[in-house]
Enzyme design. Structure first.
Site, short mmCIF file in Angstrom:
data_model
loop_
_atom_site.label_atom_id
_atom_site.label_comp_id
_atom_site.label_asym_id
_atom_site.label_seq_id
_atom_site.Cartn_x
_atom_site.Cartn_y
_atom_site.Cartn_z
N ARG A 82 0.84 -1.18 0.00
CA ARG A 82 0.00 0.00 0.00
C ARG A 82 0.88 1.24 0.00
NH1 ARG A 82 -1.76 0.74 4.43
NH2 ARG A 82 -1.10 -1.12 5.54
N TYR A 210 -1.36 -3.36 -7.01
CA TYR A 210 -1.20 -4.08 -5.73
C TYR A 210 -2.51 -4.12 -4.92
CZ TYR A 210 -0.20 -5.37 -1.06
OH TYR A 210 -0.29 -6.00 0.15
N GLY A 211 -2.76 -5.23 -4.31
CA GLY A 211 -3.98 -5.53 -3.53
C GLY A 211 -4.67 -4.37 -2.84
N GLY A 212 -4.05 -3.86 -1.76
CA GLY A 212 -4.70 -2.84 -0.94
C GLY A 212 -5.03 -1.57 -1.71
N LYS A 219 -9.66 -2.23 1.65
CA LYS A 219 -9.28 -1.08 2.49
C LYS A 219 -10.05 0.17 2.09
CE LYS A 219 -6.19 -3.60 4.55
NZ LYS A 219 -6.49 -4.18 5.87
N HIS A 239 -10.57 -2.28 11.48
CA HIS A 239 -9.50 -3.17 10.99
C HIS A 239 -9.34 -4.30 12.01
CE1 HIS A 239 -5.04 -3.39 9.44
NE2 HIS A 239 -5.81 -4.24 8.82
N CYS A 263 0.59 -7.73 11.94
CA CYS A 263 0.81 -7.89 13.38
C CYS A 263 -0.01 -9.04 13.96
CB CYS A 263 0.52 -6.59 14.11
SG CYS A 263 1.75 -5.33 13.75
N GLY A 264 -0.51 -9.93 13.12
CA GLY A 264 -1.04 -11.17 13.65
C GLY A 264 -2.54 -11.41 13.61
N ASP A 288 -9.68 -9.71 8.89
CA ASP A 288 -9.10 -8.39 8.63
C ASP A 288 -10.03 -7.22 8.91
OD1 ASP A 288 -6.64 -7.10 7.61
OD2 ASP A 288 -7.90 -6.38 5.97
N ASN A 378 6.26 -8.67 1.78
CA ASN A 378 4.81 -8.41 1.78
C ASN A 378 4.10 -9.24 0.71
OD1 ASN A 378 2.46 -7.09 2.79
ND2 ASN A 378 2.51 -5.66 1.07
N ARG A 380 1.72 -12.08 -0.77
CA ARG A 380 0.39 -12.36 -0.23
C ARG A 380 -0.27 -13.54 -0.91
NH1 ARG A 380 -1.92 -8.68 3.90
NH2 ARG A 380 -0.21 -7.27 4.23
N ARG A 411 2.64 -4.19 17.81
CA ARG A 411 3.93 -4.88 17.79
C ARG A 411 4.90 -4.02 18.57
NH1 ARG A 411 6.78 -8.40 14.02
NH2 ARG A 411 4.78 -8.79 13.00
N ASN A 507 -1.24 -18.10 22.26
CA ASN A 507 -2.08 -16.93 22.55
C ASN A 507 -3.44 -17.35 23.10
OD1 ASN A 507 -0.02 -15.24 21.71
ND2 ASN A 507 -0.77 -15.12 19.59
#
Ligand code: GTP
Ligand code: MN
Ligand code: MN
Length: 597
Positions: A82, A210-212, A219, A239, A263-264, A288, A378, A380, A411, A507
């Protein structure tokens, strides 16, 4: 207009929606495509688009024995993430976009982009992609139409949204749809713009593949325009992942969690609990984005507007996220990963030995031990949610799921402890508002610097961040049974820069505590930051491979670090000016006084 265009717009168009037809005609007049193709979302169409993309070298077929229905796409090396500095919110008043967004005046933006879009589809096909964000028939869903000259975008939208005929059926002759226009242009970064016009429910994206930047439902619509609509209509576009956790007793609790990009979220949403948690089950509703509204029962209900996963490939493996690996086993599009000699995919952090030779993400030969990464950091995958072995049966429920806990996480290599529970809604909003995170490869720019990322929405909030935080505070009055709010950090590091907390499946231990807190089952210890697990009756650490010292380090709250943290939050609050919500400034003052500084 060329005769084919006229035909596509009139007799052959699969809709009688006059607004839609007029808008498509207007955009076609500007962009001058050779052909217009209305997407129906059928299997036949998927095959036709895929064959075309393969013929044109846009998709590379992977080994169909190993990965049936899977293809690789290599984007232009200058177009891999992005681009926040080229993303604009175009509102009449600059103030409405706020300090965290780039702003352009709408007329100026339309003029500038009209120059770029004029004639840009000559010799190309315009795909008309009608899509639904949200379960079909959901009163909470929104409809968009994306016009794009990229067959890669059309194929990705097919996975990420409910695309084609069902969207046109749902739209009927309503004019309430998002108008998205996209062209890859010539991929020159100097002519790349992602412009949002919230007041017109319109998105124009030029010069990226690109995706985003180009899957406009994600997004652009679900977050930037969505957050704007949410503020006006009284709901939240966030988000956030959404998951359901079911205990051995059969009690299911739904939680939503906001972590910044890379970040997971995808990992947490598909987590497999460790062996000590036999009988527990995690099911993914979304990985997401969450759209959340107050239901008639006064609880917060969430839907996932998406139908697929656009996930980070590197680091995904059978140990960290087996469900993601299963999700990409078939019918998946990969972008910028490496390829093995036998036509399978590879990325850094995949299971097993590093292959001796690969083709890297740019299509160049790569040898083990090379200093360069074989897959882009990045890179995907675009995978259908229906591939996920733990997809929640509620994922397609038009009403969504009731949320009992909201989790904010960033993070952070220090300062922020493993888990905290907010004292109340306002304090929880403060925890979300003051989130910081070390930057990752998901956006262009330097990696590893702490930046303030309120609610993981910094790059995605479509209006003034101060108004956004005030909207969160205002929501409290509408929610008679609000979810409890928590903050987590999986990323504390030791002196050698190693992650202390094992994370991933473990977690679950933190999630169990959160579930117990939601149902009022365990006591806590009060700290200056919030409530934390008690040493006794706290986290379940049975079977965890972690020394007591490491546990106390990862949960520690160090006053000197927090004094520095509060200082580093200052510029963010100042940037909001008079729009910094009073209630949050007060939370800040209270924390400063608790710290005695
Ligand atoms: P977007 O899709 O960009 O919004 O990101 P995301 O939040 O879905 O991130 P994702 O789950 O793809 O995780 C990105 C990175 O974080 C990967 O490199 C993971 O290996 C790493 N990661 C995820 N969970 C954990 C964890 O619990 N501990 C540690 N140390 N790393 C994690
Ligand atoms: Mn994301
Ligand atoms: Mn993700």
């Amino acid at each position: 207009m060329a005769p084919t265009q006229t035909a596509a717009l009139q007799g052959n168009a699969p809709t009688k929606n006059a607004e839609l037809l007029a808008w498509v005609a207007k955009m076609a007049q500007m962009t001058q495509p050779d052909n217009i193709v209305w997407c129906d979302g059928s299997e036949e169409e998927k095959k036709r688009f895929t064959d075309l993309a393969v013929k044109e070298g846009i998709l590379i077929p992977l080994n169909q024995q190993k990965r049936p229905g899977c293809y690789l796409h290599r984007s232009n090396p200058n177009d891999v993430a992005r681009v926040e500095h080229l993303t604009f919110i175009c509102t009449t008043n600059k103030e409405d976009a706020g300090p965290t967004n780039n702003w352009m005046e709408p007329e100026a933006a339309y003029t500038k982009l009209t120059h770029l879009f004029s004639g840009c589809m000559k010799g190309r096909t315009m795909y008309v992609v009608p899509y639904v964000m949200g379960p079909l028939g959901s009163p909470y869903a929104k409809i968009g139409v994306e016009l794009t000259d990229s067959v890669y975008v059309a194929l990705n939208m097919r996975i990420m949204t409910r695309m084609g005929k069902p969207a046109l059926d749902m739209l009927g002759d309503s004019n309430d749809f998002n108008r998205g226009l996209h062209s890859t242009g010539d991929l020159n970064p100097d002519r790349r713009y992602i412009c949002h016009f919230p007041q017109d429910n319109t998105i124009w994206s030029f010069g990226s593949g690109y995706g985003g930047n180009v899957l406009l439902g994600k997004k652009c619509l679900a977050l930037r325009i969505g957050s704007y609509l949410g503020q006006h209509e009284g709901w939240l576009a966030e988000h956030m992942l959404i998951l359901g956790v079911t205990s051995p007793k059969g009690e299911t609790t739904y939680v939503a969690a906001a972590f910044p990009s890379a970040c997971g979220k995808t990992n947490f949403a598909m987590m497999i609990p460790p062996k000590e948690y036999e009988g527990w089950k995690i099911e993914t509703v979304g990985d997401d984005i969450a759209w959340m509204r107050v239901g008639p029962d006064g609880r917060l209900w969430a839907i996932n507007p998406e139908a697929g996963y656009f996930g980070v490939a590197p680091g995904t493996n059978y140990k960290s996220n087996p469900n993601a690996m299963a999700s990409v086993a078939k019918d998946t599009l990969f972008t910028n990963v490496a390829m093995t000699a036998d036509g399978d995919v590879w990325w850094e952090g995949m299971d097993g030995e590093v292959p001796e030779e690969l083709t890297d993400w740019q299509g160049r030969p790569w040898k083990r031990g090379s200093g360069e990464k074989a897959a882009h950091p990045n890179s995907r995958f675009t995978a259908p949610a229906s591939n996920n072995p733990v997809l929640s049966p509620k994922a397609n429920d038009p009403m969504g799921v009731p949320i009992s806990a909201i989790i904010f996480g960033g993070r952070r290599s220090n300062t922020v402890p493993l888990v905290i529970q907010a004292f109340n809604w306002t304090h929880g909003v403060f925890l979300g508002a003051t989130m910081g995170s070390e930057t990752t490869a998901a956006a262009t720019g330097k990696v590893g610097v702490v930046r303030r990322d309120p609610m993981a929405m910094l790059p995605f909030c479509g209006y003034h961040m101060g108004d956004y935080l005030q909207h969160w505070l205002n929501m409290q009055k509408k929610i008679s049974h609000p979810p409890k709010i928590f903050q987590v950090n999986w990323f504390r590091q030791d002196k050698n820069g190693k992650f202390i907390w094992p994370g991933f499946g473990d977690n679950m231990r933190v999630l169990e505590w959160i579930v117990n807190r939601v149902h009022g089952r365990v006591p806590t210890e009060e700290t200056l930051l919030g409530w934390v697990p008690r040493a006794d009756q706290g986290l379940n650490l049975k079977g965890l491979d972690l020394s007591p010292d490491a546990v106390s380090e990862v949960t520690s709250i160090k006053e000197d670090e927090w004094k520095a943290e509060l200082k580093s939050q200052e510029p963010f609050f100042e940037s909001l000016g008079l729009k910094a919500p009073e209630a949050l400034t007060l939370q800040r003052k209270l924390l400063i006084s608790r710290l005695g500084s």
